[in-house]
Scaffold this motif. Structure first.
Motif, PDB file in Angstrom:
ATOM      1  N   SER A 146      17.918  26.256  48.498  1.00  0.00           N
ATOM      2  CA  SER A 146      18.207  25.289  49.570  1.00  0.00           C
ATOM      3  C   SER A 146      18.402  23.881  49.023  1.00  0.00           C
ATOM      4  CB  SER A 146      17.093  25.304  50.618  1.00  0.00           C
ATOM      5  OG  SER A 146      15.881  24.866  50.022  1.00  0.00           O
TER       6      SER A 146
ATOM      7  N   ALA B 126      23.868  22.958  47.161  1.00  0.00           N
ATOM      8  CA  ALA B 126      24.786  24.104  47.138  1.00  0.00           C
ATOM      9  C   ALA B 126      24.401  25.131  48.198  1.00  0.00           C
ATOM     10  CB  ALA B 126      24.797  24.733  45.742  1.00  0.00           C
TER      11      ALA B 126
ATOM     12  N   THR C  52      14.401  30.468  50.175  1.00  0.00           N
ATOM     13  CA  THR C  52      14.171  29.395  49.216  1.00  0.00           C
ATOM     14  C   THR C  52      12.716  29.362  48.754  1.00  0.00           C
ATOM     15  OG1 THR C  52      14.479  27.045  48.809  1.00  0.00           O
ATOM     16  CG2 THR C  52      13.741  27.639  51.018  1.00  0.00           C
TER      17      THR C  52
ATOM     18  N   ASP D  64      13.323  20.367  48.425  1.00  0.00           N
ATOM     19  CA  ASP D  64      13.333  21.449  47.463  1.00  0.00           C
ATOM     20  C   ASP D  64      14.450  21.287  46.426  1.00  0.00           C
ATOM     21  OD1 ASP D  64      12.234  23.765  46.690  1.00  0.00           O
ATOM     22  OD2 ASP D  64      13.385  25.032  48.038  1.00  0.00           O
TER      23      ASP D  64
ATOM     24  N   ALA E 298      16.445  20.204  42.670  1.00  0.00           N
ATOM     25  CA  ALA E 298      16.827  18.938  42.046  1.00  0.00           C
ATOM     26  C   ALA E 298      17.563  18.036  43.035  1.00  0.00           C
ATOM     27  CB  ALA E 298      17.717  19.210  40.837  1.00  0.00           C
ATOM     28  N   THR E 299      18.212  18.649  44.024  1.00  0.00           N
ATOM     29  CA  THR E 299      18.995  17.844  44.968  1.00  0.00           C
ATOM     30  C   THR E 299      18.163  16.712  45.560  1.00  0.00           C
ATOM     31  OG1 THR E 299      20.492  19.656  45.507  1.00  0.00           O
ATOM     32  CG2 THR E 299      20.255  17.917  47.166  1.00  0.00           C
TER      33      THR E 299
ATOM     34  N   GLY F  26      21.322   8.659  41.389  1.00  0.00           N
ATOM     35  CA  GLY F  26      22.498   7.788  41.238  1.00  0.00           C
ATOM     36  C   GLY F  26      23.507   7.950  42.344  1.00  0.00           C
ATOM     37  N   GLY F  27      23.914   9.182  42.637  1.00  0.00           N
ATOM     38  CA  GLY F  27      24.869   9.371  43.705  1.00  0.00           C
ATOM     39  C   GLY F  27      25.867  10.478  43.437  1.00  0.00           C
TER      40      GLY F  27
ATOM     41  N   ALA G 291      13.176  34.820  45.266  1.00  0.00           N
ATOM     42  CA  ALA G 291      14.011  35.985  44.954  1.00  0.00           C
ATOM     43  C   ALA G 291      13.608  36.521  43.590  1.00  0.00           C
ATOM     44  CB  ALA G 291      15.478  35.580  44.947  1.00  0.00           C
TER      45      ALA G 291
ATOM     46  N   ASP H 240      15.750  30.981  37.520  1.00  0.00           N
ATOM     47  CA  ASP H 240      15.593  32.293  38.172  1.00  0.00           C
ATOM     48  C   ASP H 240      16.937  32.965  38.443  1.00  0.00           C
ATOM     49  OD1 ASP H 240      12.954  31.559  38.229  1.00  0.00           O
ATOM     50  OD2 ASP H 240      12.647  32.108  40.336  1.00  0.00           O
TER      51      ASP H 240
ATOM     52  N   GLU I  84      24.340  24.239  40.398  1.00  0.00           N
ATOM     53  CA  GLU I  84      24.019  24.153  38.966  1.00  0.00           C
ATOM     54  C   GLU I  84      23.870  25.517  38.306  1.00  0.00           C
ATOM     55  OE1 GLU I  84      21.135  21.135  38.107  1.00  0.00           O
ATOM     56  OE2 GLU I  84      20.851  21.852  36.053  1.00  0.00           O
TER      57      GLU I  84
ATOM     58  N   SER J 181      27.702  16.497  39.482  1.00  0.00           N
ATOM     59  CA  SER J 181      27.068  17.780  39.824  1.00  0.00           C
ATOM     60  C   SER J 181      26.832  17.921  41.317  1.00  0.00           C
ATOM     61  CB  SER J 181      25.767  17.977  39.053  1.00  0.00           C
ATOM     62  OG  SER J 181      25.069  16.779  38.963  1.00  0.00           O
ATOM     63  N   LEU J 182      26.446  16.845  41.986  1.00  0.00           N
ATOM     64  CA  LEU J 182      26.307  16.966  43.446  1.00  0.00           C
ATOM     65  C   LEU J 182      27.675  17.268  44.062  1.00  0.00           C
ATOM     66  CD1 LEU J 182      23.813  14.074  44.287  1.00  0.00           C
ATOM     67  CD2 LEU J 182      23.344  16.524  44.325  1.00  0.00           C
TER      68      LEU J 182
END
Ligand SMILES: Cc1cc2nc3c(=O)[nH]c(=O)nc-3n(C[C@H](O)[C@H](O)[C@H](O)COP(=O)(O)OP(=O)(O)OC[C@H]3O[C@@H](n4cnc5c(N)ncnc54)[C@H](O)[C@@H]3O)c2cc1C
Length: 493
Positions: free
Chosen positions: A13, A16, A33, A40, A42-43, A48-49, A155, A207, A356, A372-373
């Protein structure tokens, strides 16, 4: 044959997973999740943005050029084009779902500048962009009827007959359950926690890669790990990040005597590519020196513009207006992962991956900051569109759940040792002997660890170390000190 209880199981969650779940409507989605929605992965920590060509005079083509340059010749041009062309629409999509980005005095999106971007194109919500994105999309996911949320559920295995997906086996509060569905989207994030020093949250244990390895799914570029140069070195695990944007705003990297040693490593000094800065900091430390971020030039605006950085300094008892802030590199982002095409499809029918955990080829050998976001939202939407277009059809259900092994004390000790080995031998500066020693030690662990999360970590660590040993040439974030140069072994130090 079991009946499908959902059309799609989305695992994870972060951005992505949330974006995929929302875009899969009207298909029935189970969102599983490890943590709690909104806080939850890294998001929620991203500072930074999000990079997107939305500013005057900017273009997706210019954004693509910068992305390709950072990728060190290893990016897939088609994937980069798909990413950068979709940037402006992705920002609009997020805004339409309630994400409140900062604006300038004229009411336009305020844009930050980060290293290796040719212009200011970072859309942000102060330095808590990820938290704002997670807040807005989580709220939306809780409102919609087509998504059922399963929190604190991990999972463990893909239910698959080797030919197609049948769902996901999960464990929650001690009980195992199978979410039976013909389509699965893995959005499990990164694997920074495989390393002793990391900026990644506790859930980033790779995971998704373990699930994919177990199911024989194709992985790629596992050795390509990005190390962030400026994690706050104050004894925390994970290490708080001091965002790249700080350097864009005038923060300097210095040694104890105030010398800006980066100027010797690259003409752009503080704005040099992230891997160059990380290696210069690592070498400074290997040579017995220390590295610091000098935040004094922006101390006045720190609390207002960079509240997360200000809070991290305060937690560590540092006053950025007076103290130099100790920094060190830390495992930060995984460019490698589950090999996917531009629709997020993996090599296993019915299995998609995005964010990711996936390797679309966008980042090449080195991710450009704040891409990456963008990748998470753009490729999650593409994967969801692909699944919708197939009417949610994937594989056949019918496999029995695997039983998880509870983590025991010896396993915790094994995990701690594995993280040390990965940091020492598979970290920023690698060489063949060290990588072989790491593989021997990981193999020993694999001989004794029972099935379960610790063993899964060891398997992913092994795959990553083996990929790093195979790639004898340095490229982007992957640096071999014993690089084979014209048949001889040369030191690249
Ligand atoms: C400190 C920090 C700052 C960053 N700043 C930026 C930035 O400014 N800009 C930028 O573009 N990128 C940034 N990044 C990178 C970016 O945040 C991540 O790449 C991105 O958020 C990944 O999104 P994701 O949805 O793929 O994964 P994540 O957000 O990490 O989410 C992964 C999800 O999978 C779940 N999960 C994992 N394993 C399982 C399992 N077995 N079962 C069930 N669920 C599972 C987790 O609980 C989590 O919900 C930053 C990263 C860090 C660590």
């Amino acid at each position: 044959m079991k009946r499908f209880e959902a059309d799609v199981v989305v695992v994870g969650s972060g951005l992505a997973g949330l974006a995929a779940a929302l875009e899969l409507a009207p298909l029935r989605v189970h969102l599983v999740t490890r943590g709690v929605l909104g806080a939850d992965g890294a998001t929620a920590w991203a500072q930074g943005g999000i990079a997107a060509a939305v500013g005057p005079g900017d273009s997706p083509a210019a954004h693509a050029r910068d992305t390709l340059a950072a990728g060190d010749g290893w990016s897939e041009p088609r994937a980069v084009e798909a990413l950068t062309a979709a940037g402006p629409a992705a920002i609009a999509w997020l805004q339409a779902r309630g994400v409140d980005f900062d604006r300038d005095g004229a009411g336009d999106l305020a844009l930050g500048r980060e290293a290796a971007h040719g212009r200011a194109r970072i859309v942000h919500a102060r330095d808590r962009t990820g938290a704002e994105v997670a807040r807005a999309l989580s709220a939306r996911v809780r409102e919609v009827a087509h998504v059922r949320v399963f929190e604190r559920a991990r999972a463990l295995r893909l239910a698959s007959d080797g030919a197609a997906i049948a769902g996901v086996h999960t464990v929650a509060r001690g009980g195992v359950r199978t979410h039976v569905a013909p389509c699965v989207v893995l959005a499990t994030g990164g694997c920074g926690q495989l390393f002793r020093h990391t900026t990644n949250p506790a859930e980033a244990t790779g995971d998704g890669l373990a699930l994919a390895l177990e199911a024989g799914v194709r992985l790629r570029d596992l050795e390509l790990v990005q190390f962030h140069p400026t994690a706050l070195a104050a004894g925390r695990d994970p290490m708080p990040l001091l965002s790249e944007a700080l350097r864009g705003h005038g923060a300097r990297v210095v040694d104890r005597g105030g010398c800006r040693f980066l100027a010797l490593a690259h003409p752009d000094a503080e704005l040099a590519p992230r891997d160059v800065v990380a290696r210069a900091v690592a070498r400074q430390m290997r040579a017995g020196g220390q590295a610091f971020l000098d935040l004094r030039p922006l101390a006045r605006e720190l609390g207002e513009r960079f509240p997360a950085a200000a809070a991290a300094c305060a937690d560590a008892g540092l006053d950025p207006a007076r103290d130099l802030v100790p920094i060190a590199p830390a495992a930060h982002y995984h460019m490698g992962g589950i090999a996917t095409d531009l629709a997020g499809r993996s090599s296993l029918p019915g299995l998609w991956a995005c964010g990711e955990v996936a390797a679309t080829g966008v980042h090449g050998a080195n991710r450009l900051a704040s891409n990456s976001l963008l990748e998470a939202v753009v490729f999650a939407r593409r994967a969801a569109a692909d699944i919708r277009a197939r009417g949610g059809r994937g594989g056949d259900p019918g496999l029995a759940p695997a039983r998880p092994a509870p983590a025991s004390r010896p396993q915790r000790a094994a995990v701690a040792r594995l993280r040390d080995v990965m940091w020492e031998e598979v970290g920023l500066l690698r060489q063949g002997d060290g990588l072989r020693a790491a593989l021997r030690e990981i193999d020993q662990s694999l001989r004794v660890l029972p099935p379960g999360p610790a063993r899964d970590r060891a398997r992913v660590s092994r795959a990553l170390a083996a990929a790093a040993l195979d790639r004898v040439h340095s490229r982007g974030a992957h640096v071999r000190l014993d690089e084979v140069v014209k048949g001889s072994v040369a030191c690249a130090c």
